[in-house]
Design a protein around this motif. Structure first.
Motif, PDB file in Angstrom:
ATOM      1  N   ALA A 125      52.453  51.702  19.652  1.00 37.42           N
ATOM      2  CA  ALA A 125      53.461  50.729  19.232  1.00 37.42           C
ATOM      3  C   ALA A 125      54.783  50.992  19.937  1.00 37.42           C
ATOM      4  O   ALA A 125      55.506  50.062  20.290  1.00 37.42           O
ATOM      5  CB  ALA A 125      53.644  50.781  17.720  1.00 37.42           C
ATOM      6  N   TRP A 126      55.107  52.267  20.137  1.00 33.21           N
ATOM      7  CA  TRP A 126      56.335  52.622  20.850  1.00 33.21           C
ATOM      8  C   TRP A 126      56.334  52.028  22.254  1.00 33.21           C
ATOM      9  O   TRP A 126      57.297  51.408  22.678  1.00 33.21           O
ATOM     10  CB  TRP A 126      56.495  54.137  20.925  1.00 33.21           C
ATOM     11  CG  TRP A 126      57.592  54.556  21.861  1.00 33.21           C
ATOM     12  CD1 TRP A 126      57.461  54.961  23.158  1.00 33.21           C
ATOM     13  CD2 TRP A 126      58.999  54.569  21.571  1.00 33.21           C
ATOM     14  NE1 TRP A 126      58.694  55.233  23.712  1.00 33.21           N
ATOM     15  CE2 TRP A 126      59.653  55.003  22.748  1.00 33.21           C
ATOM     16  CE3 TRP A 126      59.753  54.266  20.455  1.00 33.21           C
ATOM     17  CZ2 TRP A 126      61.040  55.129  22.825  1.00 33.21           C
ATOM     18  CZ3 TRP A 126      61.134  54.391  20.520  1.00 33.21           C
ATOM     19  CH2 TRP A 126      61.763  54.823  21.697  1.00 33.21           C
ATOM     20  N   HIS A 127      55.246  52.238  22.970  1.00 33.81           N
ATOM     21  CA  HIS A 127      55.179  51.723  24.341  1.00 33.81           C
ATOM     22  C   HIS A 127      55.178  50.197  24.342  1.00 33.81           C
ATOM     23  O   HIS A 127      55.763  49.576  25.240  1.00 33.81           O
ATOM     24  CB  HIS A 127      53.957  52.282  25.061  1.00 33.81           C
ATOM     25  CG  HIS A 127      54.084  53.741  25.400  1.00 33.81           C
ATOM     26  ND1 HIS A 127      55.032  54.217  26.289  1.00 33.81           N
ATOM     27  CD2 HIS A 127      53.401  54.824  24.948  1.00 33.81           C
ATOM     28  CE1 HIS A 127      54.922  55.533  26.382  1.00 33.81           C
ATOM     29  NE2 HIS A 127      53.938  55.926  25.590  1.00 33.81           N
ATOM     30  N   SER A 128      54.554  49.577  23.367  1.00 36.41           N
ATOM     31  CA  SER A 128      54.592  48.126  23.258  1.00 36.41           C
ATOM     32  C   SER A 128      56.020  47.644  23.019  1.00 36.41           C
ATOM     33  O   SER A 128      56.460  46.644  23.602  1.00 36.41           O
ATOM     34  CB  SER A 128      53.684  47.662  22.128  1.00 36.41           C
ATOM     35  OG  SER A 128      53.758  46.261  21.957  1.00 36.41           O
ATOM     36  N   LEU A 129      56.745  48.361  22.165  1.00 38.22           N
ATOM     37  CA  LEU A 129      58.139  48.012  21.902  1.00 38.22           C
ATOM     38  C   LEU A 129      58.965  48.089  23.176  1.00 38.22           C
ATOM     39  O   LEU A 129      59.718  47.156  23.504  1.00 38.22           O
ATOM     40  CB  LEU A 129      58.714  48.961  20.847  1.00 38.22           C
ATOM     41  CG  LEU A 129      60.234  48.894  20.613  1.00 38.22           C
ATOM     42  CD1 LEU A 129      60.658  47.498  20.166  1.00 38.22           C
ATOM     43  CD2 LEU A 129      60.651  49.951  19.600  1.00 38.22           C
ATOM     44  N   LEU A 130      58.823  49.176  23.920  1.00 38.67           N
ATOM     45  CA  LEU A 130      59.627  49.312  25.137  1.00 38.67           C
ATOM     46  C   LEU A 130      59.227  48.283  26.193  1.00 38.67           C
ATOM     47  O   LEU A 130      60.077  47.801  26.947  1.00 38.67           O
ATOM     48  CB  LEU A 130      59.538  50.735  25.685  1.00 38.67           C
ATOM     49  CG  LEU A 130      60.755  51.592  25.265  1.00 38.67           C
ATOM     50  CD1 LEU A 130      60.796  51.776  23.768  1.00 38.67           C
ATOM     51  CD2 LEU A 130      60.802  52.910  25.999  1.00 38.67           C
ATOM     52  N   GLU A 131      57.948  47.924  26.237  1.00 39.55           N
ATOM     53  CA  GLU A 131      57.526  46.881  27.177  1.00 39.55           C
ATOM     54  C   GLU A 131      58.199  45.547  26.847  1.00 39.55           C
ATOM     55  O   GLU A 131      58.644  44.824  27.754  1.00 39.55           O
ATOM     56  CB  GLU A 131      56.003  46.736  27.138  1.00 39.55           C
ATOM     57  CG  GLU A 131      55.268  47.878  27.826  1.00 39.55           C
ATOM     58  CD  GLU A 131      53.772  47.845  27.566  1.00 39.55           C
ATOM     59  OE1 GLU A 131      53.305  46.889  26.883  1.00 39.55           O
ATOM     60  OE2 GLU A 131      53.065  48.765  28.028  1.00 39.55           O
ATOM     61  N   LYS A 132      58.293  45.236  25.566  1.00 37.54           N
ATOM     62  CA  LYS A 132      58.967  43.994  25.171  1.00 37.54           C
ATOM     63  C   LYS A 132      60.456  44.053  25.500  1.00 37.54           C
ATOM     64  O   LYS A 132      61.043  43.069  25.976  1.00 37.54           O
ATOM     65  CB  LYS A 132      58.758  43.730  23.681  1.00 37.54           C
ATOM     66  CG  LYS A 132      57.345  43.287  23.328  1.00 37.54           C
ATOM     67  CD  LYS A 132      57.234  42.851  21.865  1.00 37.54           C
ATOM     68  CE  LYS A 132      55.864  42.235  21.587  1.00 37.54           C
ATOM     69  NZ  LYS A 132      55.763  41.684  20.222  1.00 37.54           N
ATOM     70  N   LEU A 133      61.059  45.207  25.261  1.00 38.83           N
ATOM     71  CA  LEU A 133      62.484  45.351  25.574  1.00 38.83           C
ATOM     72  C   LEU A 133      62.736  45.262  27.076  1.00 38.83           C
ATOM     73  O   LEU A 133      63.720  44.660  27.511  1.00 38.83           O
ATOM     74  CB  LEU A 133      63.002  46.681  25.015  1.00 38.83           C
ATOM     75  CG  LEU A 133      63.066  46.764  23.487  1.00 38.83           C
ATOM     76  CD1 LEU A 133      63.401  48.176  23.047  1.00 38.83           C
ATOM     77  CD2 LEU A 133      64.082  45.770  22.936  1.00 38.83           C
TER      78      LEU A 133
END
Length: 222
Positions: A172-180
């Protein structure tokens, strides 16, 4: 006309060292308060006329070699689905911080022309009043710093919630940073297309990480 700030950025020889100051337009300036008045901070950041005015005032009063687009790092998160407020004595606060992977999945990503269209007008209004030899700097927050605010809900001394989320929900962390990354990239591209001469990426809180965590959780996205 030659912009000495851009020559220095390119590593070229200049007749003198160009200067600009972080937070050029800010609360220390009476001219800033005269323009802002009693307006809520978020409304002020989104007002292309007044944001351009305080940008131009600061450059003119200080006599620096570059103007810095007046904005804040965090409004880019609002159209993604986070409820942002600026509270007296506290600063920026998110009323629905990210707590779970489901919160990350719910975040929206949209072209900056739709999500933050006022930035284009702020840049163009600023350029219309800027001397030809003065550069205009745009900027954005880096993904880790934006994620820190989004997860903590506000500024923090130790960023425990951010690190806990990073360690316990790495996908989820990496998904969050990808969206950002996607949102910030679009935001910077809009600034560049609108005419800024240079952009900065601020990772204000990344110093709270050790090297290994930075390399594992942040550097790939940068």
């Amino acid at each position: 006309m030659e912009k000495v700030f851009l020559k220095a950025c390119a590593g070229e020889k200049t007749d003198y060292t160009p200067i600009w100051l972080n937070r050029q337009a800010g609360r220390y300036m009476p001219e800033y308060h005269a323009v802002k008045g009693d307006s809520p901070s978020l409304d002020f950041f989104k007002d292309p006329v007044r944001a351009a005015q305080v940008t131009l005032d600061a450059q003119r009063i200080l006599g620096v070699d570059a103007a810095i687009m007046f904005a804040d790092l965090l409004p880019v998160l609002e159209p993604m689905g986070l409820q942002l407020d600026y509270q007296a004595g506290t600063g920026p606060v998110f009323h629905n911080p990210i707590c779970t992977p489901a919160d990350v999945a719910a975040l929206r990503v949209a072209p900056a022309s739709e999500a933050t269209p006022y930035i284009e007008d702020t840049v163009k209004n600023t350029l219309s009043g800027l001397p030809a030899d003065i550069a205009l700097i745009g900027f954005a927050g880096a993904p880790f710093t934006l994620a820190s605010y989004a997860i903590e809900g506000q500024g923090s001394r130790n960023y425990v919630l951010v690190k806990k989320f990073m360690y316990e929900a790495p996908d989820a962390w990496h998904s969050l940073l990808e969206k950002l990354v996607a949102q910030v990239t679009s935001y910077l591209e809009l600034q560049i297309a609108s005419g800024v001469d240079a952009v900065q990426l601020f990772d204000t809180w990344v110093g709270c990480l050790g090297l290994n965590d930075f390399v594992t959780y942040v550097q790939p996205h940068l």
